[in-house]
Design a protein around this motif. Structure first.
Motif, PDB file in Angstrom:
ATOM      1  N   ALA A 207      53.313   6.980  -2.386  1.00  9.85           N
ATOM      2  CA  ALA A 207      54.673   7.509  -2.225  1.00  9.85           C
ATOM      3  C   ALA A 207      55.668   6.395  -1.913  1.00  9.85           C
ATOM      4  O   ALA A 207      56.791   6.380  -2.431  1.00  9.85           O
ATOM      5  CB  ALA A 207      54.682   8.557  -1.121  1.00  9.85           C
ATOM      6  N   LEU A 208      55.291   5.445  -1.066  1.00  8.35           N
ATOM      7  CA  LEU A 208      56.202   4.372  -0.672  1.00  8.35           C
ATOM      8  C   LEU A 208      56.533   3.434  -1.825  1.00  8.35           C
ATOM      9  O   LEU A 208      57.564   2.747  -1.796  1.00  8.35           O
ATOM     10  CB  LEU A 208      55.600   3.575   0.489  1.00  8.35           C
ATOM     11  N   SER A 209      55.662   3.382  -2.844  1.00  8.39           N
ATOM     12  CA  SER A 209      55.924   2.510  -3.991  1.00  8.39           C
ATOM     13  C   SER A 209      56.602   3.234  -5.150  1.00  8.39           C
ATOM     14  O   SER A 209      56.776   2.655  -6.229  1.00  8.39           O
ATOM     15  CB  SER A 209      54.602   1.906  -4.485  1.00  8.39           C
ATOM     16  N   SER A 210      56.963   4.486  -4.946  1.00  2.58           N
ATOM     17  CA  SER A 210      57.562   5.279  -6.026  1.00  2.58           C
ATOM     18  C   SER A 210      59.057   4.998  -6.157  1.00  2.58           C
ATOM     19  O   SER A 210      59.688   4.424  -5.264  1.00  2.58           O
ATOM     20  CB  SER A 210      57.332   6.769  -5.771  1.00  2.58           C
ATOM     21  N   ASP A 211      59.613   5.445  -7.282  1.00  5.66           N
ATOM     22  CA  ASP A 211      61.016   5.164  -7.587  1.00  5.66           C
ATOM     23  C   ASP A 211      61.967   5.863  -6.617  1.00  5.66           C
ATOM     24  O   ASP A 211      62.993   5.295  -6.224  1.00  5.66           O
ATOM     25  CB  ASP A 211      61.334   5.592  -9.018  1.00  5.66           C
ATOM     26  N   VAL A 213      61.651   6.581  -3.538  1.00  3.32           N
ATOM     27  CA  VAL A 213      61.703   5.900  -2.239  1.00  3.32           C
ATOM     28  C   VAL A 213      62.551   4.631  -2.351  1.00  3.32           C
ATOM     29  O   VAL A 213      63.369   4.338  -1.463  1.00  3.32           O
ATOM     30  CB  VAL A 213      60.282   5.573  -1.735  1.00  3.32           C
ATOM     31  N   ARG A 214      62.376   3.889  -3.433  1.00  2.00           N
ATOM     32  CA  ARG A 214      63.213   2.697  -3.639  1.00  2.00           C
ATOM     33  C   ARG A 214      64.688   3.089  -3.761  1.00  2.00           C
ATOM     34  O   ARG A 214      65.582   2.401  -3.251  1.00  2.00           O
ATOM     35  CB  ARG A 214      62.748   1.945  -4.888  1.00  2.00           C
ATOM     36  N   THR A 215      64.951   4.227  -4.431  1.00  2.00           N
ATOM     37  CA  THR A 215      66.330   4.698  -4.559  1.00  2.00           C
ATOM     38  C   THR A 215      66.898   5.083  -3.193  1.00  2.00           C
ATOM     39  O   THR A 215      68.063   4.774  -2.874  1.00  2.00           O
ATOM     40  CB  THR A 215      66.393   5.904  -5.511  1.00  2.00           C
ATOM     41  N   ALA A 216      66.108   5.760  -2.389  1.00  2.00           N
ATOM     42  CA  ALA A 216      66.559   6.159  -1.052  1.00  2.00           C
ATOM     43  C   ALA A 216      66.882   4.938  -0.199  1.00  2.00           C
ATOM     44  O   ALA A 216      67.881   4.925   0.539  1.00  2.00           O
ATOM     45  CB  ALA A 216      65.487   7.015  -0.384  1.00  2.00           C
ATOM     46  N   ARG A 217      66.058   3.903  -0.301  1.00  2.00           N
ATOM     47  CA  ARG A 217      66.335   2.682   0.465  1.00  2.00           C
ATOM     48  C   ARG A 217      67.586   1.974  -0.066  1.00  2.00           C
ATOM     49  O   ARG A 217      68.364   1.418   0.702  1.00  2.00           O
ATOM     50  CB  ARG A 217      65.128   1.746   0.393  1.00  2.00           C
ATOM     51  N   ALA A 218      67.755   2.008  -1.406  1.00  2.00           N
ATOM     52  CA  ALA A 218      68.931   1.360  -1.990  1.00  2.00           C
ATOM     53  C   ALA A 218      70.221   2.052  -1.574  1.00  2.00           C
ATOM     54  O   ALA A 218      71.293   1.428  -1.511  1.00  2.00           O
ATOM     55  CB  ALA A 218      68.812   1.355  -3.515  1.00  2.00           C
ATOM     56  N   LYS A 219      70.149   3.358  -1.260  1.00  2.00           N
ATOM     57  CA  LYS A 219      71.330   4.090  -0.805  1.00  2.00           C
ATOM     58  C   LYS A 219      71.694   3.757   0.638  1.00  2.00           C
ATOM     59  O   LYS A 219      72.734   4.205   1.125  1.00  2.00           O
ATOM     60  CB  LYS A 219      71.093   5.593  -0.929  1.00  2.00           C
ATOM     61  N   PHE A 228      59.660   9.542   6.596  1.00  2.00           N
ATOM     62  CA  PHE A 228      59.222  10.870   7.017  1.00  2.00           C
ATOM     63  C   PHE A 228      59.862  12.015   6.223  1.00  2.00           C
ATOM     64  O   PHE A 228      59.268  13.081   6.105  1.00  2.00           O
ATOM     65  CB  PHE A 228      59.497  11.054   8.512  1.00  2.00           C
ATOM     66  N   LYS A 229      61.032  11.819   5.686  1.00  2.00           N
ATOM     67  CA  LYS A 229      61.676  12.897   4.937  1.00  2.00           C
ATOM     68  C   LYS A 229      61.330  12.836   3.458  1.00  2.00           C
ATOM     69  O   LYS A 229      61.148  13.883   2.811  1.00  2.00           O
ATOM     70  CB  LYS A 229      63.194  12.849   5.126  1.00  2.00           C
ATOM     71  N   HIS A 230      61.252  11.632   2.913  1.00  2.00           N
ATOM     72  CA  HIS A 230      61.029  11.492   1.470  1.00  2.00           C
ATOM     73  C   HIS A 230      59.565  11.193   1.134  1.00  2.00           C
ATOM     74  O   HIS A 230      58.954  11.904   0.330  1.00  2.00           O
ATOM     75  CB  HIS A 230      61.942  10.403   0.902  1.00  2.00           C
ATOM     76  N   ALA A 231      59.018  10.150   1.723  1.00  2.00           N
ATOM     77  CA  ALA A 231      57.658   9.739   1.353  1.00  2.00           C
ATOM     78  C   ALA A 231      56.598  10.683   1.911  1.00  2.00           C
ATOM     79  O   ALA A 231      55.701  11.144   1.194  1.00  2.00           O
ATOM     80  CB  ALA A 231      57.397   8.308   1.831  1.00  2.00           C
TER      81      ALA A 231
END
Length: 313
Positions: A207-211, A213-219, A228-231
């Protein structure tokens, strides 16, 4: 969701019917004659004939099955050949004991396994990750009977903190009840915690390596929300299945653990029934256990939808 529940409930009847046929058929493949066990030493033919007639053992297997199925449909699981008590009464007597152990064991397993798995995934390839992996492998590898004996030696014999065996109802003495069940619950939960930890770690890494999660961090979302909410919500889907199956296994009776700690639960009941050829008890316990598995699978499907809204479509 109501459609899903209705569809699963509709599948319940043929599934239970098929299970009843399998349970009844496999039970009668066991060698030995239950009439000989009940009659004792040197029985005469009249005694054996009376016992067989009482329990329909002189009838063809199909007729015996129909007698049993008719009783099951009305809530009558038969009468124990050994105890001369209704099987349902024996199950209701033993079920709360095993249910308490199963709930305590799965709570320990889920708490330790999920927390350790998430921490291990977040600290991948660090000392913390290696330590949690070693601990999980130890939990999976260590036999329950060996761990149980060690706990008895340490906490009961050397320290004298906990009773070595026995069971006290929570309605009689809650403190003593917890004292008698904490060690067997820990033994049951340890192995399951190791399995859940490894599944949680793998699901979290994926889950942490999925797109998304990367989008959520980029936001610019904070790490707590991302993890905890996304991954974690997506990683919990396989854990729900695993938890339901393991809980069902605990409800079916942890034979070795109950024997070591002298816990009068499902495990001891089924073992005694098999050795004494007590057909009604074996069939009743296995049927109830199978129903638990079916119900837990239904609850797991509902849990998927609650955790992951995308599955509602």
């Amino acid at each position: 969701m109501p459609t899903l529940i209705a569809r699963r409930l509709a599948q319940l009847v043929p599934t239970v019917l098929l299970l009843s046929i399998i349970i009844f058929s496999l039970q009668h493949l066991l060698p030995g004659d239950p009439a000989l066990v009940l009659a004792g030493e040197n029985p005469d033919e009249a005694t054996l004939a009376a016992i067989r007639a009482q329990y329909h053992l002189d009838q063809p297997l199909v007729v015996q099955y129909l007698y049993w199925l008719k009783g099951v449909a009305t809530g009558d699981l038969g009468e124990s050949m050994r105890h001369n008590r209704p099987v349902l009464d024996l199950i209701l007597l033993k079920l709360p004991v095993t249910l308490q152990l199963a709930v305590m064991g799965i709570c320990i397993a889920l708490t330790v396994g999920i927390v350790a798995g998430v921490i291990s995934a977040l600290r991948q390839n660090t000392a913390v990750d290696y330590a949690t992996n070693i601990a999980s492998l130890a939990g999976i590898s260590v036999p329950n009977f060996w761990l149980g004996i060690l706990l008895i030696l340490f906490f009961s014999v050397y320290l004298g903190w906990l009773p070595a065996s026995g069971f006290v109802s929570p309605w009689e003495d809650l403190k003593m009840n917890l004292a008698t069940t904490i060690m067997p619950a820990f033994v049951l939960g340890t192995g399951i915690a190791g399995v859940i930890m490894r599944h949680t770690r793998g699901a979290m890494l994926q889950a942490l390596s999925s797109d998304y999660v990367r989008t959520a961090r980029a936001k610019g979302l904070n790490e707590w929300t991302v993890v905890f909410k996304h991954a974690m919500r997506n990683a919990l889907t396989p854990i729900i299945t695993l938890g339901a199956l393991e809980f069902g296994a605990l409800l079916s009776g942890a034979v070795l653990t109950e024997q070591i700690f002298t816990i009068p639960g499902f495990g001891k009941l089924i073992v005694d029934a098999v050795f004494t050829r007590d057909y009604p008890v074996v069939q009743g316990v296995v049927l109830v256990t199978s129903l638990f598995y079916i119900i837990l699978n239904l609850l797991a499907d509902i849990g998927y939808i609650l955790v992951n809204p995308r599955l509602r479509s």
